[in-house]
Design a protein around this motif. Sequence first.
Motif, PDB file in Angstrom:
ATOM      1  N   GLY A 182       0.807  -1.208   0.000  1.00  0.00           N
ATOM      2  CA  GLY A 182       0.000   0.000   0.000  1.00  0.00           C
ATOM      3  C   GLY A 182       0.840   1.259   0.000  1.00  0.00           C
ATOM      4  N   ASP A 183       0.384   2.256  -0.734  1.00  0.00           N
ATOM      5  CA  ASP A 183       1.024   3.574  -0.766  1.00  0.00           C
ATOM      6  C   ASP A 183      -0.089   4.597  -0.942  1.00  0.00           C
ATOM      7  N   GLY A 184      -0.476   5.233   0.153  1.00  0.00           N
ATOM      8  CA  GLY A 184      -1.626   6.112   0.086  1.00  0.00           C
ATOM      9  C   GLY A 184      -2.871   5.294  -0.210  1.00  0.00           C
ATOM     10  N   GLN A 185      -3.624   5.685  -1.230  1.00  0.00           N
ATOM     11  CA  GLN A 185      -4.812   4.941  -1.639  1.00  0.00           C
ATOM     12  C   GLN A 185      -4.502   3.896  -2.708  1.00  0.00           C
ATOM     13  N   TYR A 186      -3.220   3.749  -3.060  1.00  0.00           N
ATOM     14  CA  TYR A 186      -2.829   2.845  -4.140  1.00  0.00           C
ATOM     15  C   TYR A 186      -2.328   1.514  -3.587  1.00  0.00           C
ATOM     16  N   LEU A 187      -2.825   0.426  -4.171  1.00  0.00           N
ATOM     17  CA  LEU A 187      -2.449  -0.919  -3.766  1.00  0.00           C
ATOM     18  C   LEU A 187      -1.793  -1.602  -4.959  1.00  0.00           C
ATOM     19  N   THR A 188      -0.561  -2.098  -4.769  1.00  0.00           N
ATOM     20  CA  THR A 188       0.198  -2.692  -5.871  1.00  0.00           C
ATOM     21  C   THR A 188       0.468  -4.150  -5.582  1.00  0.00           C
ATOM     22  N   GLY A 189       0.023  -5.023  -6.478  1.00  0.00           N
ATOM     23  CA  GLY A 189       0.287  -6.449  -6.315  1.00  0.00           C
ATOM     24  C   GLY A 189       1.778  -6.732  -6.363  1.00  0.00           C
ATOM     25  N   SER A 190       2.248  -7.607  -5.462  1.00  0.00           N
ATOM     26  CA  SER A 190       3.688  -7.852  -5.372  1.00  0.00           C
ATOM     27  C   SER A 190       4.066  -9.311  -5.576  1.00  0.00           C
ATOM     28  N   ALA A 191       3.093 -10.150  -5.923  1.00  0.00           N
ATOM     29  CA  ALA A 191       3.416 -11.562  -6.108  1.00  0.00           C
ATOM     30  C   ALA A 191       2.377 -12.215  -7.013  1.00  0.00           C
ATOM     31  N   GLY A 192       2.762 -13.358  -7.568  1.00  0.00           N
ATOM     32  CA  GLY A 192       1.822 -14.154  -8.341  1.00  0.00           C
ATOM     33  C   GLY A 192       1.305 -13.467  -9.586  1.00  0.00           C
TER      34      GLY A 192
END
Length: 534
Positions: free
Chosen positions: A417-427
């Motif tokens: 998570g970064d602020g309101q942004y969610l970034t997938g980190s796997a798979g």
Amino acid sequence: DASTTWAEIDTGGDSNDISNGDTITIIGTKHDGTEVQATYTITDKTTDTVQGLLDAIETAFGDEVTASVTSNGKIQVTDNTTGDSLLSLTLVANNEGGGSLDFGEVEVTTRGYSMEVSAGTDALLRIDGTLLQRSTNTVDDAIPGITLNLKRAETGTTVTLTISRDLEGIREEIQDFVEKYNDVITFINEQFTYDEDEEEGGVLMGSGTLLSVQSRLRSIISSTITGLEEGMNALTFIGISSDRNGLLSIDIDDLNDALEDDPEAVWKIFGASYTRTTTDLQYIYHSTDTQAGTYTVTITQVASQATVTGTVDLSGGIAGDETITVTELGTSKQAVVSLSAGQTIGDIVNALNSEFSEQEMRIRAENSGGYLKLIHLDYGSSYGFTVSQSANYTGITDGTYQGVDVAGTIGGEAAEGDGQYLTGSAGAVEGLVIKYTGTATGDVGSLTLTFGVAEQLYRALDAITDPYEGLIKVRTDGLQNRIEDIEEQIDAMEERLEKEREVLTRQFIAMENALAQLRTLSSWLSQQIAANFR
């Protein structure tokens, strides 16, 4: 005119519902594009006049503009700097008292920027005989895919809108795509061609790697696209077909029909598209590691802004002299505001916002029911501020205040998570970036990614040509390793040959020595025999 009190303004129905303590947020950009934000507070509507708002506007813009009221009752803001300008202004009536004061939309004029001081009214327009009423001059829900920006009203005037897509431009892009694809396939086919007359084949004839590339590209072109509706999920449905050599051709009539009937469906066949189950989820970006599919988004922590609200009611004025220092985290920008005893919450908010604007800080002060509230405009732990006061008459505790990052998973996979942004980190969701603007936690909805032909080709070519891990790089490295192995074998064979030569040389020398000894012995024997027979 500017001397009009707020109590004299008609906010609708020949009445006035403005309340003491109502605030007006001033938002805009200066001549050079620098952001401006400030707040004006109506302390006493029976004595406060529009001139106070004009003064607040000029102060917020650093006296780089002139604010006035025209003869027809409009606020006019004129840029004092000549030349091309990025000047803009929006006035937002916050109506804390529940009123309906509305300044309407900003309108560009030859004299600058103007807006009505009187209460705003809903926009009325008739489209194809249907009367529509909207509270804003930006209408984006009347004609699908079209936004209407209403600039002025002229009774009895009919404006005819002719809306069309650039189908010719789209068709040219598709034709260019087909030509470029055919160029690649033609080159590949030439490598597998054998010229019987010349008894010569292509340079890469028999290459398993090239055959794999050819097969992958042709498979993408001929396959249906998972996630799209049946009947519009392959190139064949829009008139693009492949011959026995893998070359594409276009049936212009079929393509034109598809573009006329559903241009968006045509676009989805080529590009990356998405759908969502809630407007709280916004697709932002995906990487080449992201896979197509449907992913449920689970939120365990909602993002928030850095904020703090004082515990002292300042409606009647601050109890004593106070100096407030607010420092923005990350930028180290600082606002230092000196307040005098007796200043009301409106005065305090105006003073703080004016300084925040001057220092170009992303922080806003608000009147929260008589209590001072500070809030950072951006979300997340990277944004915040520290507060330091000389006496603390505001009820705000000195300290550091930071926002909170969103936390959760995408499709059950870890995400950052970064602020309101969610970034997938796997798979399968690695590199997928979404924005969550809701307030609920748990399973908040799902997002479906669909990759069309062009997107799939891009990803396939990236996997083939990647300079570090691509198929060509792997194959090249394999060939280079094979060359090195052969060179090592050659070196080893040459070393063995050299040793064999040395052995043979030693044997030859030994043989020569033996022959020399035998010749010497033979000569001696001959001499002895000759001597005995004398």
